[in-house]
Each structure stands twice: as structure tokens, then as C-alpha cells.
Design a protein around this motif. Structure first.
Motif, PDB file in Angstrom:
ATOM      1  N   GLY A  52       0.814  -1.205   0.000  1.00  0.00           N
ATOM      2  CA  GLY A  52       0.000   0.000   0.000  1.00  0.00           C
ATOM      3  C   GLY A  52       0.849   1.257   0.000  1.00  0.00           C
ATOM      4  N   THR A  55       2.517   1.575  -3.368  1.00  0.00           N
ATOM      5  CA  THR A  55       1.556   2.029  -4.373  1.00  0.00           C
ATOM      6  C   THR A  55       1.313   3.526  -4.228  1.00  0.00           C
ATOM      7  N   ASN A 121      -6.301  -2.108  -1.263  1.00  0.00           N
ATOM      8  CA  ASN A 121      -5.103  -2.867  -0.922  1.00  0.00           C
ATOM      9  C   ASN A 121      -5.125  -3.422   0.502  1.00  0.00           C
ATOM     10  N   VAL A 169      -6.342  -5.217  -5.227  1.00  0.00           N
ATOM     11  CA  VAL A 169      -5.066  -5.928  -5.094  1.00  0.00           C
ATOM     12  C   VAL A 169      -5.363  -7.311  -4.531  1.00  0.00           C
ATOM     13  N   ALA A 257       4.142  -3.544  -6.335  1.00  0.00           N
ATOM     14  CA  ALA A 257       3.110  -2.522  -6.552  1.00  0.00           C
ATOM     15  C   ALA A 257       3.083  -2.009  -7.981  1.00  0.00           C
TER      16      ALA A 257
END
Length: 310
Positions: A52, A55, A121, A169, A257
Motif C-alpha cells: 500500500g 503504491t 489494498n 489488489v 506494486a
């Protein structure tokens, strides 16, 4: 293409850092423009660490205004500092939301008037079966119900976007599980956290094309992706033996990611309703017996929508 397919089907090679490094050579011309997300707002759940956080950093570096959606604000602020160090010119902030808690989801969504990109996520892998205050199994609430509710509540904001994208995700572990449409709350059988995780990741993938159709008229594209085997704090805490076993073969968080960031930023937008890994759409089924019967994904969606409307 043949090498890519062989890497994917062999799993170990494709999901490891080796797969990423080999495929990355072919991506240079496919990288999003440096300012691809300028003027766009991206929300990333579970952004206090790992995939996360990576990303969020990737989206911020492409010019997006990024909201790190976290359950623990203290951890979120530490992640925010790391993201700002990587993208010092970006506009980034934290916001609290426990996606497994419907009241928290509603409170968060009410304070977010803009959304162009929404990355689901946040994840959990519990050692034993737990239920939320609303009576839902925790992995189902975290991976499916809460994200579904959040997207439904943000539909007006996403509808107002010129190019809204929702990204789930998932995990390659979902390949081991069929769609548990008759027992989505995992009430029967011996409970295993890893199985619960994989079951709900399967749900995300099966719901992707159904939700793409549901939100198509709103101009919202829906994608799902899996990161391969990435070395994250969540992996270390939940699957320490696996982490020790594969060790050096694990991807860095930013490598895991990569496809989520690419799905959010590449132009033109990828075809919606598909399952992606390393910037390529992948089959949703590799093992016999995992393909759901016709209508099962729609039946699961009806259950989920009813659950979040209570």
C-alpha cells in the motif's frame, strides 16, 4: 510472449523477483508519463506499509494527490513521511478508515468529495476466525465487503471523474480456491487463515468483471491484480516460514506494486474487468475445479450488497 507465459505458469519463476526483472526489460516504452496522474486524486487503502505504501508512493511520483487510507494514524504518518521523501513535490495526506468497520467506511467516504483512482489494498491474514462487530468474518469484511461499500459510497465522486479506475489488489494464492459462494463467511469446515485469505482474494477476482459491468454506466473501470511474491511487513508477520523459505527471491514492495500503479496511470486505460500481473492480463483459473458455475459471481455480489446495506 512465450517466455512471459512460461514464467506465469511455473509460478515460482513468475511470481519471484526474477519474473519481474525479466519482464521489466520489455516495459520501458510502456511506462506511464512522469506526470500521468497530474490533477488526479488517488485513494489507497492499507497504505501504512508494504504494498500500500509503495503504491501510494508510485502514484504520488506520477503527480497524483494521494490519500493514504489507514487504520492506524500513527503508523500512517510514518508512512506519509517516507512517501514524501520519495515524492517531495506531491500533495499527500493520511486519513483514517478501518475498511472492515462499516461505520468507519461511511465516515471516511463522507469526507472525500473527490476520487479518480481507488486502490483496494488493505489486507489481513488472521490466525483464527474472527468476526467484526457487524458479525462478518474478518477477511471477508476487509477484502470484499468494506471495499465494496466504500466504492458504492464513492460512486458520485468516481462518476464525476473523467477517467475513474478502481483496482483490487488480489493474490496469486486465489488460484488454489474455488468461489465460496455457498459459505462466504467461512462458517463451516476447519478454519485456516491462509485459506480464508485465498478464498476472499478469489472473490475479488471473480467480482471484478461483474463490478465492471455494474459500474460501467458511471464510467468507472474496474481491474484486479496480484503483486507476485513481495517482501512486506505483512508477509513477515503472517507467513514467516514462507518468507524464510523464499527469502532472496521475494520482490521489493515497489516491484510488487508496479502493476497497480500502471493500471492507475497508463494511457489508454486497460480493458476493464480483467485480472493482471506484471502488466499483462492473466487467466483467472489455472487449476481444475475452481471455475464457478454460471451466475455464482452475481449471486455472491447480491449477498455482499445485502450485507453492506444493513
Amino acid at each position: 510472449m512465450l517466455l512471459d507465459t512460461l514464467l506465469d505458469r511455473t509460478v515460482v519463476a513468475g511470481y519471484s523477483r526474477l519474473g519481474y526483472v525479466l519482464r521489466r526489460r520489455a516495459w520501458a516504452a510502456d511506462d506511464p508519463a512522469p506526470d500521468a496522474l497530474r490533477g488526479r486524486v488517488a485513494l489507497v487503502t492499507g497504505a501504512s506499509s508494504g504494498l500500500g505504501e509503495a503504491t501510494a508512493a508510485g502514484l504520488a511520483r506520477l503527480g497524483a494527490e494521494v490519500v493514504l487510507v489507514v487504520r492506524d494514524l500513527e503508523r500512517g504518518e510514518r508512512a506519509l513521511g517516507r512517501v514524501r521523501a520519495l515524492a517531495p513535490a506531491a500533495k499527500v495526506r493520511t486519513a483514517r478508515c478501518d475498511v472492515a468497520d462499516f461505520a468507519s467506511v461511511r465516515e471516511f467516504a463522507a469526507g472525500e468529495p473527490r476520487a479518480d483512482v481507488l486502490v483496494h489494498n488493505a489486507g489481513v491474514l488472521p490466525p483464527r476466525r474472527e468476526e467484526t462487530g457487524a458479525g462478518h468474518e474478518i477477511t471477508l469484511a476487509t477484502h470484499v465487503l468494506g471495499p465494496l461499500l466504500l466504492t458504492e459510497l464513492l460512486r458520485p465522486a468516481l462518476r464525476a471523474s473523467a477517467d475513474a479506475r478502481v483496482i483490487w489488489v488480489s493474490s496469486g494464492g486465489m488460484y488454489t480456491q474455488p468461489l465460496a459462494v455457498d459459505d462466504p463467511e467461512y462458517r463451516t469446515g476447519r478454519y485456516r487463515g491462509a485459506t480464508a485469505y485465498a478464498r476472499t482474494k478469489r472473490m475479488q477476482v471473480e467480482l471484478t468483471p461483474v463490478l465492471a459491468e455494474r459500474w460501467r454506466a458511471d464510467g468507472i473501470a474496474v481491474h484486479s491484480t496480484h503483486p507476485g511474491w513481495a517482501d512486506t511487513p505483512g508477509l513477515a508477520a503472517s507467513l514467516p516460514s514462507f518468507r524464510r523459505l523464499v527469502g532472496p527471491a521475494l520482490r521489493r514492495a515497489a516491484e510488487g506494486a508496479d502493476t497497480a500503479v500502471w493500471l492507475a496511470a497508463t494511457e489508454p486505460g486497460p480493458p476493464p474487468g480483467r485480472f493482471w500481473h506484471d502488466r499483462q492480463d492473466r487467466p483467472a483459473h489455472l487449476l481444475p475445479g475452481t471455475r464457478p458455475a454460471a451466475g455464482d459471481a452475481e449471486r455472491l455480489l447480491r449477498y455482499c450488497l445485502a450485507a453492506v446495506s444493513r
